[in-house]
Design an enzyme around this catalytic site. Sequence first.
Site, short mmCIF file in Angstrom:
data_model
loop_
_atom_site.label_atom_id
_atom_site.label_comp_id
_atom_site.label_asym_id
_atom_site.label_seq_id
_atom_site.Cartn_x
_atom_site.Cartn_y
_atom_site.Cartn_z
N HIS A 33 -12.06 14.21 11.24
CA HIS A 33 -12.10 14.36 9.67
C HIS A 33 -10.68 14.17 9.18
CE1 HIS A 33 -16.76 14.70 8.72
NE2 HIS A 33 -16.35 14.29 10.15
N GLU A 34 -10.74 13.60 8.04
CA GLU A 34 -9.31 13.40 7.38
C GLU A 34 -8.38 12.72 8.31
OE1 GLU A 34 -10.70 16.66 7.26
OE2 GLU A 34 -11.82 15.79 5.72
N GLU A 92 -10.81 9.15 0.80
CA GLU A 92 -12.07 9.59 0.40
C GLU A 92 -12.30 9.12 -0.96
OE1 GLU A 92 -12.91 13.54 1.56
OE2 GLU A 92 -12.12 12.94 3.56
N HIS A 94 -15.56 22.77 16.84
CA HIS A 94 -14.89 22.61 15.40
C HIS A 94 -13.47 22.72 15.45
CE1 HIS A 94 -14.50 22.76 10.88
NE2 HIS A 94 -14.49 21.45 11.21
N HIS A 95 -12.59 22.34 15.41
CA HIS A 95 -11.04 22.46 15.10
C HIS A 95 -10.69 22.20 13.74
CE1 HIS A 95 -10.24 22.27 19.62
NE2 HIS A 95 -10.77 23.55 19.31
N GLU A 96 -10.63 23.00 12.71
CA GLU A 96 -10.12 22.67 11.28
C GLU A 96 -8.76 22.94 11.48
OE1 GLU A 96 -10.93 21.26 8.03
OE2 GLU A 96 -8.76 21.58 8.26
N GLU A 154 -20.61 14.82 2.18
CA GLU A 154 -20.46 16.12 1.59
C GLU A 154 -20.14 16.12 0.04
OE1 GLU A 154 -17.04 16.91 4.19
OE2 GLU A 154 -15.60 16.04 2.81
N PRO A 190 -9.87 14.88 -8.86
CA PRO A 190 -10.29 16.28 -8.85
C PRO A 190 -10.94 16.85 -7.47
CG PRO A 190 -11.70 15.65 -10.67
CD PRO A 190 -10.82 14.39 -10.12
N ASN A 191 -11.63 15.97 -6.98
CA ASN A 191 -12.28 15.99 -5.79
C ASN A 191 -11.55 16.09 -4.47
OD1 ASN A 191 -14.84 16.01 -7.11
ND2 ASN A 191 -14.48 14.01 -7.32
C1 NOJ Z 1 -13.77 18.31 5.39
C2 NOJ Z 1 -14.46 17.69 6.35
O1 NOJ Z 1 -15.05 16.57 5.95
C3 NOJ Z 1 -15.93 18.54 6.27
O2 NOJ Z 1 -16.96 18.05 7.21
C4 NOJ Z 1 -15.76 19.94 6.80
O3 NOJ Z 1 -16.75 20.68 6.53
C5 NOJ Z 1 -14.52 20.61 5.96
N1 NOJ Z 1 -13.38 19.84 5.85
C6 NOJ Z 1 -14.31 21.78 6.44
O4 NOJ Z 1 -13.57 21.64 7.93
CA CA Z 2 -13.57 15.02 4.53
#
Ligand code: NOJ
Ligand code: CA
Length: 713
Positions: free
Chosen positions: A490-491, A181, A420-422, A515, A201-202
């Site tokens: 993501h990531e 990113e 959604h699975h974070e 984002e 820092p982001n």
């Molecule tokens: C980073 C993801 O790129 C974003 O889309 C998501 O909202 C946040 N993580 C939280 O999971």
């Molecule tokens: Ca991201």
Amino acid sequence: MISCLKKYAALLCLTVFVFSLFGCSMQTESLLSSPNEQIRVKFSLTEAGTPQYEVFYKENAVILSSSMGFEFKDQPPLNEGLRITEMNNRQEDETWAMPWGEQDSVRNHFNELKIQLEETGAPNRKLNIVFRAFDDGIGFRYEFPEQPNLNEVLITDENTQFNLTGDHQVWWQPGDWDIYEHLYNATKFSEIDAISKRDDPNLKATYIPENAVNTPVTMKTSEGVYLSFHEADLTDYSGMTLKVDTSNNSMVSELVGSERLQGKAMISAPFNTPWRTIQIADRAGDLIESRMVLNLNDPNILGDVSYFTPMKYVGIWWEMHLGKSTWDMEGSQSMNTFTNSGEIKPNHGATTENAMRYIDFASENGIKGLLVEGWNTGWDKWINTDDREGVFDFMTPYADYDFDKVMAYAREKGVEVIMHHETSAAPLTYEKQMDVAYKFMKDNGMNAVKTGYVGKIIPKGEYHHGQWMVRHYQKVLEEAGKMKIAINAHEPIKATGKRRTYPNAIAREGLRGQEFNAWAADGGNPPNHLPTIAFTRMLSGPIDFTPGIFNIKFDEYKPDNQVSTTLAHQLALYVVIYSPVQMLADLPEHYMENGKPHPALQFIRDVGVDWSESHVLDGEVGEYVTIARKERGTGNWFVGGITGDEERMETIVFNFLEEGKTYEAILYEDGPDAHWDTNPQAYEIKTMDVSNTDTVEVMLAPGGGFALSLKEK
Ligand code: NOJ
Ligand code: CA
């Protein structure tokens, strides 16, 4: 018949060519040509028995003599004292169907040369190198055949050189072991400075150990040839960064390491590395049209993936990034404080009522999908701690989110909910819960999940792009595949064309997405971001960029942040950026104007997400790009064009349309005074008839764009 004869003649030529070179007993070199003979690879052994290769395009070198070799733990390096024991060549010309994609089918046409090498002295280890020459570039990989003196071994370095022919113009981002990113930088090769990109820092997790770049990295030579370096079929190995030697115009593979392993990749023979790929083109747009990276992956092994339908989707998502609501119910110092400064108050976004509001908006506008982030407990606990195992269980909804009620309402309205699975970068927890979590999804009619890996990887010492995580991402694809679930990561690990083998790998992030415009300390993505992405990150595969922001400045939420494009540029992204899932990222209320749907929303309602043809009409890396795509099923065409900070006049030549047909065209363009900063929301809509002999001129504002829909009359 003629083409058949031609093919046979080409094959014969190639066979005779390789055979005659191999005729003498001490063979030390061989040549391979692409089917159209424009690209050639020369393989040779130096006097010391070191393998090396050169690449030519239209008779000119594009890669100078570059050596190849490996270093191992507890074994001598394998990079000299080699001899050729056998060489084989073959040709392939097949066409395969894309279950979803940029086009219906893909031609996979290449000539291959396989060189088998063996050390002349003890321990007499063996290594094969396989080259494939396509009309749009080359790929090569290493194969460690089964053998007595090289079984299980830790690779401490892969040393594949890429020696360039000059100080090319390069579009690069730092070789970060944890995240892709970063903004792309446009500099001369000699000016690449990845180290200066440390400590962004982001970013929650970033690690740039040396002056290296991530792939795809795209270049333009002073002769106007475009090159892009990447890899294909990254399955059980570490991701490759390219270490740069700025004084010698030279790069060498630098695999992402593991502190736990004290090395790069653990392999056990027989083993094939991923393909190292070099796309070669005269026209920047040809880089985007190339399917070489996909062709270097194995065919579909999942079979029917029709459980996944390409779709547009809305989501309880942008509102958290804007700070309108929170992921958790508690309003904690978690993810919320990363994306928002100041006091965070409890204001949960994923409530039953809010989800129903998004479902209404989706169904009223013919949008198929809904993503809900923050639906499950755990969001208050995870972000600023190393103790993130077990925080999420992927099953337990927050008290104010009536999961069953939302699912029933969505079903009634014909909307599909995306899970959604974070994982909070705790993959071991995820692996433990995966089958239960996927079963829970299937029991509730969910077929796709957005996964996330924000933060430093647990266990410590592993990185997002190292072999340990590559194996994890692979396991997710396999397990989800068994359960008929599609993955939007993501990531993620970078895309390397695995969607050919696992078409449940539908999209991923792996770039600075939308984002960043909501909260990045540096003001977000500049206007030339996406005209660069199209020729770099997008070469690897589908992007979940999440376009479609209409309220460009969102001053009521974040006076210091904004999107740095015009509204028409946002529309164009639905065509320019390829993904089989495309979000309408803005809030439902921002798609309304004076109580009615915003007139430009019509384009997003109409635009396709699954294509039978895609053509890059025009473009220059980092400056502008125009792409036309034909929708599967309807035959409607859509064209999107974007520019960076320079305004430009673009002439659309409609010769891609079917002869003799008239199309109703609706053009959404920048208003006369539009500008990404001073007047981003000015747009105009024009309707006209066009046929394949017509041309239309469109003015793109600074940071602007246009979108065009074409329907046969
Ligand atoms: C980073 C993801 O790129 C974003 O889309 C998501 O909202 C946040 N993580 C939280 O999971
Ligand atoms: Ca991201």
